[in-house]
Design a protein around this motif. Structure first.
Motif, PDB file in Angstrom:
ATOM      1  N   UNK A  40      70.190  25.925  37.462  1.00 42.22           N
ATOM      2  CA  UNK A  40      70.647  25.916  38.951  1.00 42.22           C
ATOM      3  C   UNK A  40      69.480  25.740  39.886  1.00 42.22           C
ATOM      4  N   UNK A  41      69.635  26.305  40.915  1.00 45.11           N
ATOM      5  CA  UNK A  41      68.704  26.151  42.082  1.00 45.11           C
ATOM      6  C   UNK A  41      67.220  26.862  41.444  1.00 45.11           C
ATOM      7  N   UNK A  42      67.253  27.774  40.400  1.00 39.06           N
ATOM      8  CA  UNK A  42      66.298  28.403  40.247  1.00 39.06           C
ATOM      9  C   UNK A  42      65.455  27.566  39.215  1.00 39.06           C
ATOM     10  N   UNK A  43      66.305  26.804  38.294  1.00 37.96           N
ATOM     11  CA  UNK A  43      65.588  25.614  37.516  1.00 37.96           C
ATOM     12  C   UNK A  43      64.848  24.886  38.427  1.00 37.96           C
ATOM     13  N   UNK A  44      65.440  24.049  39.692  1.00 36.98           N
ATOM     14  CA  UNK A  44      64.703  23.325  40.489  1.00 36.98           C
ATOM     15  C   UNK A  44      63.278  23.620  41.039  1.00 36.98           C
ATOM     16  N   UNK A  45      63.552  25.159  41.372  1.00 41.68           N
ATOM     17  CA  UNK A  45      62.392  25.675  42.090  1.00 41.68           C
ATOM     18  C   UNK A  45      61.143  25.593  40.851  1.00 41.68           C
ATOM     19  N   UNK A  46      61.769  26.241  39.750  1.00 39.17           N
ATOM     20  CA  UNK A  46      60.516  26.502  38.815  1.00 39.17           C
ATOM     21  C   UNK A  46      59.925  25.065  38.454  1.00 39.17           C
ATOM     22  N   UNK A  47      60.678  23.933  38.407  1.00 38.45           N
ATOM     23  CA  UNK A  47      59.921  22.801  37.888  1.00 38.45           C
ATOM     24  C   UNK A  47      58.958  22.548  39.151  1.00 38.45           C
ATOM     25  N   UNK A  48      59.074  22.579  40.377  1.00 37.77           N
ATOM     26  CA  UNK A  48      58.498  22.371  41.217  1.00 37.77           C
ATOM     27  C   UNK A  48      57.138  23.191  41.535  1.00 37.77           C
ATOM     28  N   UNK A  49      57.289  24.588  41.277  1.00 35.57           N
ATOM     29  CA  UNK A  49      56.436  25.526  41.602  1.00 35.57           C
ATOM     30  C   UNK A  49      55.881  26.575  40.608  1.00 35.57           C
ATOM     31  N   UNK A  50      56.739  26.667  39.396  1.00 34.99           N
ATOM     32  CA  UNK A  50      56.648  27.470  38.361  1.00 34.99           C
ATOM     33  C   UNK A  50      57.218  29.103  39.016  1.00 34.99           C
ATOM     34  N   UNK A  87      55.014  29.951  32.099  1.00 28.74           N
ATOM     35  CA  UNK A  87      54.993  28.566  31.940  1.00 28.74           C
ATOM     36  C   UNK A  87      55.743  28.147  30.409  1.00 28.74           C
ATOM     37  N   UNK A  88      56.234  26.699  30.605  1.00 29.20           N
ATOM     38  CA  UNK A  88      56.784  26.312  29.476  1.00 29.20           C
ATOM     39  C   UNK A  88      58.460  26.643  29.146  1.00 29.20           C
ATOM     40  N   UNK A  89      58.819  27.076  30.300  1.00 31.35           N
ATOM     41  CA  UNK A  89      60.252  27.333  30.316  1.00 31.35           C
ATOM     42  C   UNK A  89      61.368  26.333  30.366  1.00 31.35           C
ATOM     43  N   UNK A  90      62.395  26.249  29.739  1.00 27.56           N
ATOM     44  CA  UNK A  90      63.282  25.427  29.735  1.00 27.56           C
ATOM     45  C   UNK A  90      64.643  25.653  30.521  1.00 27.56           C
ATOM     46  N   UNK A  91      65.366  24.535  31.045  1.00 28.68           N
ATOM     47  CA  UNK A  91      66.434  24.726  31.631  1.00 28.68           C
ATOM     48  C   UNK A  91      67.386  25.515  30.821  1.00 28.68           C
ATOM     49  N   UNK A  92      68.008  26.626  31.304  1.00 23.00           N
ATOM     50  CA  UNK A  92      68.881  27.170  30.311  1.00 23.00           C
ATOM     51  C   UNK A  92      68.290  28.542  29.646  1.00 23.00           C
ATOM     52  N   UNK A  93      66.871  28.584  29.659  1.00 24.17           N
ATOM     53  CA  UNK A  93      66.409  29.520  28.962  1.00 24.17           C
ATOM     54  C   UNK A  93      66.536  31.073  29.334  1.00 24.17           C
ATOM     55  N   UNK A  94      66.734  31.917  28.586  1.00 20.43           N
ATOM     56  CA  UNK A  94      66.741  33.284  29.242  1.00 20.43           C
ATOM     57  C   UNK A  94      65.456  33.996  29.748  1.00 20.43           C
ATOM     58  N   UNK A  95      65.691  34.541  30.864  1.00 19.05           N
ATOM     59  CA  UNK A  95      64.349  35.163  31.359  1.00 19.05           C
ATOM     60  C   UNK A  95      63.753  36.187  30.808  1.00 19.05           C
TER      61      UNK A  95
END
Length: 288
Positions: free
Chosen positions: A112-122, A131-139
Motif C-alpha cells: 500500500x502507501x508504505x510500499x510507495x514510500x519505501x520505493x521513494x525513500x527506503x 534494503x531489498x524488500x519487495x511489495x508484500x514482504x513481511x516486515x
C-alpha cells in the motif's frame, strides 16, 4: 439507508463515509453505531453500495471483540434501550467515550502507501527499513505508524510517535502504541490459525469518561479497516499472493476507469458482487 431518527427514541447525530451514529435522550451515556452498506474509496462514497456489507462488518467486529481481552465500548447490563429491529444486524449499542485523535495503524507487511514510500525513500512513515524488500514482504517486526485523525472531508495525516506524544501525552501515547501492537499480535495469531494473514490494520481508542480507562472502539479488524490475505496463496507466491479479502477489487477497478477528478463512476454489478463475495469469504474463514 434505513432511517432510525424517529424509531424507539433514537436520533441521528452524525454520518461518516460508512457509519451512522444515533443518540437517545434518555440514555446520554450510550450511542448506537450503525454500519451501512456504503463503500468508499479514494475519499469518495461510491454507488451502489455493497449488499449486506454493514451486517458483515458488524458481525466481524463483534467476533473480534469477543476474542480480545481488552476493554471495548460495547454496552452491557440491564435497562438498555431497545435497538430498532431493522438495524439489529448492523448496529452496535456502545458506551460513549472521549475519543482520542490518533488513528493507531499497525503494519505487519510492506504494501500500500508504505510500499510507495519505501520505493521513494527506503522508509515507512519515516521509519528506515532494510534494503531489498519487495511489495508484500513481511516486515522484520510489526510497525506502529500513528496518524492524526483529520476533520471530516480531509485526509488523515501520518505522524511520528513523538508527535502523538505532543497530542495526547507520553503515558497515553505509549499506551496506544503498546495496546495496538499487542492486539495486532493476538489477532495475527488467531487469523493464521484459520489460514489468513493479517497484513495491516488500524485501531481507534477512547477513554472512559468516568474511569479514564483506555477502551477499544469503532470497527475492529474488519475488511474495511484491515488487509487480510490468503496464507496459502501468499506462500505459493505468484501474481495473486496478495489477493485481499476486502474492497481492493473496487480500488483496482476505479484506478483503471477513473482519473480521480470529478465524481467517480458507478460500480458495475460484477464488481459489486465480487466485492461482496470477498467480504463473505473472510467471515466464513475467520468465524466458522
Amino acid at each position: 439507508m434505513t432511517d432510525a431518527r424517529a424509531m424507539l427514541g433514537w436520533h441521528h447525530v452524525y454520518s461518516g463515509k460508512v457509519r451512522d451514529l444515533y443518540e437517545h435522550p434518555q440514555h446520554p451515556a450510550l450511542m448506537l453505531v450503525v454500519a451501512s452498506d456504503r463503500v468508499s474509496a479514494f475519499d469518495h462514497v461510491l454507488e451502489p453500495g455493497i449488499p449486506g456489507k454493514g451486517a458483515l462488518l458488524t458481525q466481524l467486529t463483534r467476533w473480534w471483540f469477543s476474542r480480545l481481552s481488552v476493554p471495548n465500548h460495547l454496552a452491557s447490563g440491564d435497562d438498555l434501550p431497545a435497538v430498532p429491529a431493522e438495524l439489529a444486524d448492523r448496529a452496535m449499542l456502545v458506551r460513549r467515550l472521549d475519543m482520542l485523535p490518533i488513528e493507531c495503524v499497525v503494519r505487519g507487511y510492506l504494501t500500500g502507501s508504505g510500499w510507495a514510500e519505501y520505493q521513494a525513500s527506503g522508509t515507512v512513515c519515516g521509519i528506515p527499513l532494510p534494503t531489498g524488500l519487495r511489495d508484500g514482504d513481511r516486515l522484520p517486526e510489526p510497525l506502529y505508524t500513528p496518524a492524526f485523525k483529520a476533520p471530516l472531508g480531509e485526509h488523515d495525516e501520518n505522524i511520528t510517535f513523538e508527535r502523538s506524544v505532543e497530542l495526547v501525552g507520553l503515558d497515553r501515547a505509549t499506551q496506544l502504541r503498546d495496546a495496538s501492537l499487542a492486539i495486532f499480535a493476538t489477532a495475527s495469531a488467531i487469523a493464521a490459525e484459520r489460514g489468513v494473514l493479517l497484513a495491516d490494520t488500524k485501531f481507534e481508542f477512547g477513554t472512559d469518561p468516568t474511569t479514564g480507562v483506555l477502551t477499544l472502539a469503532d470497527e475492529v479488524l474488519t475488511s474495511d479497516s484491515s488487509r487480510y490475505w490468503d496464507a496459502s496463496l501468499y506462500a505459493a507466491g505468484g501474481p495473486n499472493r496478495m489477493d485481499s479479502f476486502d474492497k481492493q477489487i473496487v480500488r483496482d477497478w476505479l484506478a483503471a476507469h477513473w482519473n480521480k477528478t470529478g465524481e467517480p463512476p458507478a460500480l458495475p454489478p460484477e464488481i459489486v458482487e465480487r466485492t461482496a463475495a470477498r467480504y463473505r469469504e473472510l467471515i466464513d474463514r475467520l468465524c466458522s
